[in-house]
Design a protein around this motif. Structure first.
Motif, PDB file in Angstrom:
ATOM      1  N   TRP A   1       0.844  -1.196   0.000  1.00 29.36           N
ATOM      2  CA  TRP A   1       0.000   0.000   0.000  1.00 29.36           C
ATOM      3  C   TRP A   1       0.886   1.255   0.000  1.00 29.36           C
ATOM      4  O   TRP A   1       0.698   2.185  -0.788  1.00 29.36           O
ATOM      5  CB  TRP A   1      -0.912  -0.037   1.230  1.00 29.36           C
ATOM      6  N   ALA A   2       1.877   1.247   0.903  1.00 22.06           N
ATOM      7  CA  ALA A   2       2.766   2.410   1.003  1.00 22.06           C
ATOM      8  C   ALA A   2       3.606   2.575  -0.269  1.00 22.06           C
ATOM      9  O   ALA A   2       3.763   3.690  -0.795  1.00 22.06           O
ATOM     10  CB  ALA A   2       3.678   2.249   2.218  1.00 22.06           C
ATOM     11  N   LEU A   3       4.127   1.463  -0.780  1.00 19.04           N
ATOM     12  CA  LEU A   3       4.952   1.543  -1.999  1.00 19.04           C
ATOM     13  C   LEU A   3       4.123   2.007  -3.199  1.00 19.04           C
ATOM     14  O   LEU A   3       4.608   2.741  -4.067  1.00 19.04           O
ATOM     15  CB  LEU A   3       5.580   0.179  -2.302  1.00 19.04           C
ATOM     16  N   GLY A   4       2.871   1.558  -3.245  1.00 18.10           N
ATOM     17  CA  GLY A   4       1.975   1.978  -4.329  1.00 18.10           C
ATOM     18  C   GLY A   4       1.780   3.483  -4.327  1.00 18.10           C
ATOM     19  O   GLY A   4       1.792   4.138  -5.378  1.00 18.10           O
ATOM     20  N   ARG A   5       1.665   4.041  -3.124  1.00 16.17           N
ATOM     21  CA  ARG A   5       1.498   5.500  -3.023  1.00 16.17           C
ATOM     22  C   ARG A   5       2.760   6.225  -3.474  1.00 16.17           C
ATOM     23  O   ARG A   5       2.694   7.249  -4.155  1.00 16.17           O
ATOM     24  CB  ARG A   5       1.145   5.888  -1.577  1.00 16.17           C
ATOM     25  N   ILE A   6       3.913   5.679  -3.077  1.00 13.83           N
ATOM     26  CA  ILE A   6       5.168   6.334  -3.485  1.00 13.83           C
ATOM     27  C   ILE A   6       5.326   6.264  -5.003  1.00 13.83           C
ATOM     28  O   ILE A   6       5.735   7.236  -5.642  1.00 13.83           O
ATOM     29  CB  ILE A   6       6.375   5.665  -2.790  1.00 13.83           C
TER      30      ILE A   6
ATOM     31  N   TYR B   1       7.156   6.808 -31.686  1.00 20.23           N
ATOM     32  CA  TYR B   1       6.327   5.729 -31.123  1.00 20.23           C
ATOM     33  C   TYR B   1       6.935   5.181 -29.829  1.00 20.23           C
ATOM     34  O   TYR B   1       6.218   4.821 -28.892  1.00 20.23           O
ATOM     35  CB  TYR B   1       6.119   4.618 -32.154  1.00 20.23           C
ATOM     36  N   VAL B   2       8.273   5.160 -29.796  1.00 20.90           N
ATOM     37  CA  VAL B   2       8.938   4.724 -28.557  1.00 20.90           C
ATOM     38  C   VAL B   2       8.617   5.718 -27.437  1.00 20.90           C
ATOM     39  O   VAL B   2       8.309   5.335 -26.310  1.00 20.90           O
ATOM     40  CB  VAL B   2      10.479   4.624 -28.761  1.00 20.90           C
ATOM     41  N   PHE B   3       8.657   7.010 -27.794  1.00 19.46           N
ATOM     42  CA  PHE B   3       8.342   8.042 -26.807  1.00 19.46           C
ATOM     43  C   PHE B   3       6.905   7.905 -26.307  1.00 19.46           C
ATOM     44  O   PHE B   3       6.648   7.978 -25.099  1.00 19.46           O
ATOM     45  CB  PHE B   3       8.553   9.441 -27.406  1.00 19.46           C
ATOM     46  N   ILE B   4       5.983   7.674 -27.229  1.00 24.66           N
ATOM     47  CA  ILE B   4       4.558   7.587 -26.832  1.00 24.66           C
ATOM     48  C   ILE B   4       4.350   6.410 -25.865  1.00 24.66           C
ATOM     49  O   ILE B   4       3.707   6.542 -24.821  1.00 24.66           O
ATOM     50  CB  ILE B   4       3.653   7.456 -28.079  1.00 24.66           C
ATOM     51  N   ILE B   5       4.948   5.254 -26.203  1.00 22.35           N
ATOM     52  CA  ILE B   5       4.767   4.085 -25.314  1.00 22.35           C
ATOM     53  C   ILE B   5       5.468   4.342 -23.969  1.00 22.35           C
ATOM     54  O   ILE B   5       4.947   3.986 -22.912  1.00 22.35           O
ATOM     55  CB  ILE B   5       5.293   2.792 -25.984  1.00 22.35           C
ATOM     56  N   ALA B   6       6.662   4.978 -24.041  1.00 17.55           N
ATOM     57  CA  ALA B   6       7.378   5.287 -22.797  1.00 17.55           C
ATOM     58  C   ALA B   6       6.540   6.214 -21.913  1.00 17.55           C
ATOM     59  O   ALA B   6       6.432   6.017 -20.702  1.00 17.55           O
ATOM     60  CB  ALA B   6       8.724   5.929 -23.113  1.00 17.55           C
ATOM     61  N   MET B   7       5.939   7.207 -22.528  1.00 13.67           N
ATOM     62  CA  MET B   7       5.083   8.158 -21.800  1.00 13.67           C
ATOM     63  C   MET B   7       3.873   7.441 -21.197  1.00 13.67           C
ATOM     64  O   MET B   7       3.500   7.671 -20.042  1.00 13.67           O
ATOM     65  CB  MET B   7       4.635   9.242 -22.787  1.00 13.67           C
ATOM     66  N   LEU B   8       3.285   6.554 -21.993  1.00 12.52           N
ATOM     67  CA  LEU B   8       2.121   5.797 -21.504  1.00 12.52           C
ATOM     68  C   LEU B   8       2.511   4.957 -20.287  1.00 12.52           C
ATOM     69  O   LEU B   8       1.803   4.924 -19.282  1.00 12.52           O
ATOM     70  CB  LEU B   8       1.594   4.866 -22.607  1.00 12.52           C
ATOM     71  N   CYS B   9       3.659   4.276 -20.400  1.00 11.11           N
ATOM     72  CA  CYS B   9       4.054   3.338 -19.344  1.00 11.11           C
ATOM     73  C   CYS B   9       4.656   4.040 -18.125  1.00 11.11           C
ATOM     74  O   CYS B   9       4.588   3.519 -17.011  1.00 11.11           O
ATOM     75  CB  CYS B   9       5.067   2.324 -19.878  1.00 11.11           C
TER      76      CYS B   9
ATOM     77  N   LEU C   1      -2.806   3.521 -10.529  1.00  9.83           N
ATOM     78  CA  LEU C   1      -2.536   3.631  -9.094  1.00  9.83           C
ATOM     79  C   LEU C   1      -3.371   4.705  -8.401  1.00  9.83           C
ATOM     80  O   LEU C   1      -3.302   4.861  -7.191  1.00  9.83           O
ATOM     81  CB  LEU C   1      -1.046   3.924  -8.862  1.00  9.83           C
ATOM     82  N   ILE C   2      -4.148   5.434  -9.183  1.00 10.51           N
ATOM     83  CA  ILE C   2      -4.988   6.459  -8.552  1.00 10.51           C
ATOM     84  C   ILE C   2      -6.091   5.811  -7.697  1.00 10.51           C
ATOM     85  O   ILE C   2      -6.599   6.401  -6.751  1.00 10.51           O
ATOM     86  CB  ILE C   2      -5.602   7.394  -9.627  1.00 10.51           C
TER      87      ILE C   2
ATOM     88  N   PRO D   1       0.013  -2.844  -7.236  1.00 11.43           N
ATOM     89  CA  PRO D   1       1.316  -2.174  -7.360  1.00 11.43           C
ATOM     90  C   PRO D   1       2.314  -3.001  -8.175  1.00 11.43           C
ATOM     91  O   PRO D   1       3.157  -2.441  -8.880  1.00 11.43           O
ATOM     92  CB  PRO D   1       1.782  -2.036  -5.906  1.00 11.43           C
ATOM     93  N   PHE D   2       2.210  -4.337  -8.102  1.00 10.91           N
ATOM     94  CA  PHE D   2       3.141  -5.196  -8.853  1.00 10.91           C
ATOM     95  C   PHE D   2       2.964  -4.993 -10.363  1.00 10.91           C
ATOM     96  O   PHE D   2       3.944  -4.792 -11.097  1.00 10.91           O
ATOM     97  CB  PHE D   2       2.885  -6.656  -8.458  1.00 10.91           C
ATOM     98  N   ILE D   3       1.706  -4.996 -10.798  1.00  6.71           N
ATOM     99  CA  ILE D   3       1.447  -4.778 -12.236  1.00  6.71           C
ATOM    100  C   ILE D   3       1.913  -3.367 -12.626  1.00  6.71           C
ATOM    101  O   ILE D   3       2.556  -3.174 -13.664  1.00  6.71           O
ATOM    102  CB  ILE D   3      -0.062  -4.983 -12.545  1.00  6.71           C
ATOM    103  N   GLY D   4       1.594  -2.403 -11.769  1.00 10.24           N
ATOM    104  CA  GLY D   4       2.034  -1.025 -12.029  1.00 10.24           C
ATOM    105  C   GLY D   4       3.551  -0.935 -12.147  1.00 10.24           C
ATOM    106  O   GLY D   4       4.083  -0.229 -13.012  1.00 10.24           O
ATOM    107  N   ALA D   5       4.245  -1.681 -11.293  1.00 14.68           N
ATOM    108  CA  ALA D   5       5.711  -1.634 -11.290  1.00 14.68           C
ATOM    109  C   ALA D   5       6.287  -2.213 -12.591  1.00 14.68           C
ATOM    110  O   ALA D   5       7.257  -1.678 -13.138  1.00 14.68           O
ATOM    111  CB  ALA D   5       6.249  -2.403 -10.091  1.00 14.68           C
ATOM    112  N   ILE D   6       5.684  -3.285 -13.070  1.00 20.48           N
ATOM    113  CA  ILE D   6       6.170  -3.875 -14.330  1.00 20.48           C
ATOM    114  C   ILE D   6       5.983  -2.869 -15.468  1.00 20.48           C
ATOM    115  O   ILE D   6       6.883  -2.666 -16.294  1.00 20.48           O
ATOM    116  CB  ILE D   6       5.430  -5.200 -14.627  1.00 20.48           C
TER     117      ILE D   6
END
Lengths: 460, 167
Positions: free
Chosen positions: A283-288, A329-337, A346-347, A358-363
């Protein structure tokens, strides 16, 4: 006991904690052996890749962008991890104690950066090219200053990371000395160096961790600064951006948080540590990570807006090279991810307050980080070296795809990182025994009227 | 002849009572200490909290590194005086990078040296110890002359020590 279950608290009996966590270093079996052998073989690819690339592309600096991007990615994904342990330490927050060791271990794998830096040293152009000094942060410094000082910076980061890990592990080596047998007992005896838990030893341990943590932060920021400037910005004529090094550092800290989440998830699930790494940590890591994702866009946009409205030829060239040109396109995907998806993922409190959210978010964040480093470093290295003295970039290089050697170096580097982590987990418990004792000593789940809460002591 | 006595306690409050008892029996502060498997807040057992000088090592290292880098950058620029962009020969902003890195490097190296020095590693003369301390037991250890042995033992027994070991 009810409160402990309600708050997913680690066992409070020190003997149980000691036995469970020390025994985890012995668990393994054939599956682990297979993984280790595979990682050893895959790690060798880093050497094969470097040698192959030196032989094939040894005289063409424009082909080395992916190697520089891998270096920046590993630095960013691992270097920022100890900050997850350092920041809560400063704030006297207890939640991070079960994952402090994981953060320190990730931070100590910086040795991989030094290995990748070796071929970069050969390919990075000197300060004086064709008799003229190229623009850099080194002004009139000797010709190979970036080569020397950048490598020294990486070595310094590795030393500080390892010293931090060792210092915070001494009490656990003492536990190993007292409760293990065979080789682990011997290792514990040698590395605990006579630690018996006197007042002075604990007092010095606290101060030592505090000092090394502070130094680590200072070194980390500096290394991000020189690596980002020397290995990308100064390779492109006319690229002048004061915010870029800070953006690089900030995204590196975001990557470090993501790495800690991923390793914590693995250690919890496959290391049978459900009692120790609980929802509190995720929970805490997700917020960070949510906060660092917002910081990502803040730093990116602060830099971007200057180029966007500047509209000089050099500003336009920057946009063409890194944003809207071949790397769009690399920039767009990087921005998305790196920002958009983690932000909208994570909102939600339900997502943050879960193990998998948080695990999926981290990947996703780490994928974004990798693409972002590719976006920044590959075009920078692809710039025609003959244009290095131009006032701005007049010829945007075509997109460069990774070759087999780049892929080998990438797989080898990642494998080596995991191999070092698994190797360390055989010597040290991945969850600090003394950190759990400290958590139990200073924090207690309890009932407050009809609600439940955690009482936290914060002694001076 | 000096001996080391260790009293083992399960209850932290009993250990704190033993520390008080030793003080009241006339033993000098600093001749006894508490051994724990977890870092209790400083002074929790009423123990003497000694001063240490660990912070001086990185500070001293930083000063040396800063001075060396200041000398290195100044001396090289004065030895080869090339004016760049109309800036002065000794331009602080051009020197800052090397000065920062050398300051940090020296602070890190001195910190590691300080850790080794201040921890007195390796511990050649270990005092009385019991592995159960890492299981949650609390040890109170005291170095006494033979004539005071029974006095110290009596304090441990009175305050509910689980076991008393003499080394």
């Amino acid at each position: 006991m009810i409160n402990q279950k309600k708050h997913f608290w680690p066992p409070s009996d020190p003997a149980v904690v000691r036995t469970e966590l020390i025994n985890n270093t012995k668990k393994g079996g054939s599956t682990l052996r297979t993984i280790v052998v595979s990682l050893v073989l895959l790690s060798l690819l880093i050497m094969v890749g470097i040698i192959g690339k030196v032989i094939i592309d040894g005289n063409d600096q424009t082909q080395w962008g992916y190697v520089a991007a891998i270096l920046a990615f590993i630095l960013s994904a691992t270097g920022g991890a100890p900050m997850v342990a350092i920041a809560p330490l400063i704030a006297k927050a207890s939640w991070a104690r079960p994952i402090s060791r994981i953060a320190h271990i990730i931070g100590s794998v910086s040795i991989v950066n030094i290995i990748i830096m070796i071929p970069i040293l050969r390919m990075l152009p000197p300060l004086i090219v064709d008799g003229t000094r190229r623009r850099s942060i080194w002004f009139e410094a000797p010709n190979y200053s970036p080569h020397f000082w950048d490598t020294l910076g990486l070595i310094m980061l590795a030393i500080t990371g390892m010293a931090l890990l060792y210092s915070s592990s001494i009490p656990d080596f003492a536990v190993m000395r007292d409760s293990s047998d065979g080789i682990r007992k011997k290792i514990g005896k040698i590395l605990s160096r006579g630690f018996i838990g006197t007042t002075v030893q604990w007092s010095k341990l606290r101060m030592r961790i505090g000092i090394l943590s502070t130094l680590y932060f200072f070194v980390l920021v500096f290394v991000h600064f020189i690596i980002s400037v020397d290995l990308s910005m100064s390779m492109v004529p006319g690229w002048k951006d004061a915010i870029y090094p800070m953006y690089h550092t900030m995204s590196g800290i975001q990557g470090g948080v993501a790495s800690v989440i991923i390793l914590s998830w693995i250690v919890r699930k496959y290391g049978k540590n459900q009692n120790y790494i609980t929802i509190n940590q995720f929970w805490a890591l997700g917020r960070i990570m949510f906060a660092t994702s917002l910081m990502w866009i803040y730093f990116f946009y602060s830099a971007f807006i200057v180029f966007w409205y500047g509209r000089s030829e050099s500003d336009a060239a920057w946009l063409d090279l890194l944003i809207r040109g071949p790397m769009m396109y690399v920039f767009i995907i990087a921005m998305l991810c790196s920002f958009i998806i983690p932000w909208w993922w994570l909102i939600w409190n339900r997502v943050r307050n879960s193990f998998n959210g948080p695990f999926i978010g981290a990947i996703i964040v780490l994928i974004g980080l990798l693409l972002d480093r590719i976006r920044l470093y590959v075009p920078s290295w692809s710039v025609n070296p003959k244009l290095i003295h131009d006032k701005w970039l007049t010829e945007i290089p075509k997109i460069l795809y990774p070759d087999i050697w780049d892929v080998m170096i990438f797989i080898g580097s990642i494998s080596l990182v995991f191999l070092i982590i698994i190797g360390l987990s055989r010597i040290l418990p991945l969850i600090g025994v003394w950190e759990i004792h400290q958590l139990n000593l200073l924090s207690k789940p309890g009932k407050f009227m009809k609600a439940h809460g955690i009482r936290v002591a914060k002694p001076d | 002849m000096s001996k080391s006595i260790l009293g083992l306690f399960l209850d932290p409050n009993s250990a704190a009572d033993a520390m008080d008892g030793l003080k009241e029996s006339g033993f000098e502060q600093g001749s006894f200490d508490v051994l724990t498997g977890t870092p209790y807040p400083e002074g929790a057992f009423g123990e003497h909290v000694p001063q240490h000088r660990l912070f001086r090592f990185p500070a001293f290292g930083a000063i040396i590194g800063f001075s060396a880098s200041l000398f290195l950058t100044s001396a090289t620029q004065l030895a080869y005086p090339l004016i760049t962009g109309g800036k002065p020969i000794l331009s602080i902003f051009a020197m800052l990078i090397i000065m920062y890195e050398m300051t940090m490097l020296s602070a890190v190296i001195f910190s590691v040296i300080g850790i080794i020095f201040e921890s007195r590693l390796p511990n050649i003369h270990p005092s009385a110890y019991d592995p159960r301390i890492t299981e949650g037991y609390i040890g109170v250890v005291i170095s006494v002359e033979d004539k005071d042995l029974n006095k110290a033992k009596a304090v441990f027994e009175k305050t509910g020590s689980e076991e008393v070991k003499v080394v």
